[in-house]
Design a protein around this motif. Structure first.
Motif, short mmCIF file in Angstrom:
data_model
loop_
_atom_site.label_atom_id
_atom_site.label_comp_id
_atom_site.label_asym_id
_atom_site.label_seq_id
_atom_site.Cartn_x
_atom_site.Cartn_y
_atom_site.Cartn_z
N ASN A 20 0.79 -0.76 -0.19
CA ASN A 20 0.10 -0.18 0.31
C ASN A 20 0.82 1.04 -0.35
O ASN A 20 2.01 1.11 0.88
CB ASN A 20 -1.16 0.17 1.35
N ALA A 21 0.83 2.13 -0.88
CA ALA A 21 1.12 3.19 -1.47
C ALA A 21 0.53 3.91 -0.03
O ALA A 21 -0.17 4.95 -0.28
CB ALA A 21 1.66 4.27 -1.81
N ALA A 22 1.37 4.85 1.39
CA ALA A 22 0.42 5.23 2.41
C ALA A 22 0.96 6.83 2.89
O ALA A 22 2.59 7.43 2.48
CB ALA A 22 0.30 4.03 3.61
N HIS A 23 0.26 7.11 3.33
CA HIS A 23 0.07 8.67 4.01
C HIS A 23 1.13 8.39 5.17
O HIS A 23 0.71 7.07 5.84
CB HIS A 23 -0.71 9.10 4.56
N LEU A 26 -0.36 7.20 8.33
CA LEU A 26 -1.02 5.72 7.97
C LEU A 26 -2.79 5.87 8.18
O LEU A 26 -3.34 4.64 9.35
CB LEU A 26 -0.22 4.53 9.08
N GLY A 28 -4.94 6.05 6.47
CA GLY A 28 -5.85 6.00 4.94
C GLY A 28 -5.97 7.13 3.93
O GLY A 28 -5.09 8.30 4.37
N ASP A 33 -4.51 4.14 -0.97
CA ASP A 33 -4.31 4.17 -0.14
C ASP A 33 -6.10 3.83 0.08
O ASP A 33 -6.40 2.66 1.01
CB ASP A 33 -3.55 5.20 1.14
N HIS A 37 -8.29 0.27 1.50
CA HIS A 37 -9.35 0.59 3.09
C HIS A 37 -10.10 0.68 2.95
O HIS A 37 -10.73 -0.75 3.29
CB HIS A 37 -8.56 2.33 3.65
N HIS A 76 2.14 -1.94 4.36
CA HIS A 76 2.36 -0.32 4.07
C HIS A 76 3.99 0.81 3.94
O HIS A 76 4.57 0.56 4.92
CB HIS A 76 1.16 0.54 4.97
N VAL A 78 5.37 4.04 2.89
CA VAL A 78 5.28 5.41 2.94
C VAL A 78 6.28 6.53 2.05
O VAL A 78 8.08 6.75 2.23
CB VAL A 78 5.64 6.56 4.20
N CYS A 95 11.35 2.48 0.55
CA CYS A 95 10.03 2.04 -0.38
C CYS A 95 10.17 1.04 -0.40
O CYS A 95 9.61 -0.07 0.34
CB CYS A 95 9.67 3.18 -0.77
#
Length: 167
Positions: A20-23, A26, A28, A33, A37, A76, A78, A95
């Protein structure tokens, strides 16, 4: 490692782990992302809140259950926000290296991945593809199969070029 390309929605691709390319918070968000979710259900967010109350820094990777997704885990990562000035390629490489490290720790041998940072974070598509493919090919891992899920034609083309260049 076999590197494949797909135009499928990442939330529909069976794999041991979905990346997952998350913020960094974390919690959502939009793009990949948000899709992960929504499709995975509330278990993913609940685990993120419990295990990572302060989020995680750019370039790092953490994992959770995959909830309702066709996977066992979500890893996940970032990615750097190119648009906001985070332009060091090492952050993007990190990453992918950290995703592979976590996959190895979990015993995951198949991954479904997005083009980290190449969406709303603005990393140029060809550069993002070259960094991703070079890092996956150059990182020792037990992952046998990595499938990039690229629904945008510009990203599919960039990754097709990057995978062909190293063959």
């Amino acid at each position: 490692m076999d590197i494949g390309l797909s135009t499928a929605d990442i939330t529909t691709v069976p794999a041991d782990a979905i990346v997952n390319a998350a913020h960094h918070a974390l919690r959502g968000g939009g793009g990949v992302d948000g899709a992960i979710h929504r499709a995975g259900g509330p278990a993913i967010l609940a685990e993120l809140i419990e295990r990572y109350p302060n989020g995680t820094p750019t370039g790092t990777a953490v994992w959770t259950t995959a909830g309702e997704l066709p996977a066992t885990y979500v890893i996940h990562v970032v990615g750097p926000n190119f648009t906001a000035g985070q332009r060091d390629p090492e952050l993007l490489e990190s990453c992918y290296r950290n995703a592979l490290r976590v996959a190895d720790e979990l015993g995951a041998t198949t991954l479904a991945l997005p083009a980290v940072s190449a969406g709303i974070y603005g990393w140029p598509a060809q550069s993002a593809a070259e960094i991703a493919v070079r890092t996956l090919r150059g990182t020792p891992t037990n992952v046998a199969e990595a499938t990039f899920c690229l629904v945008e034609p510009r990203l599919y083309k960039a990754f097709r070029n990057a995978t062909a260049a190293g063959e």
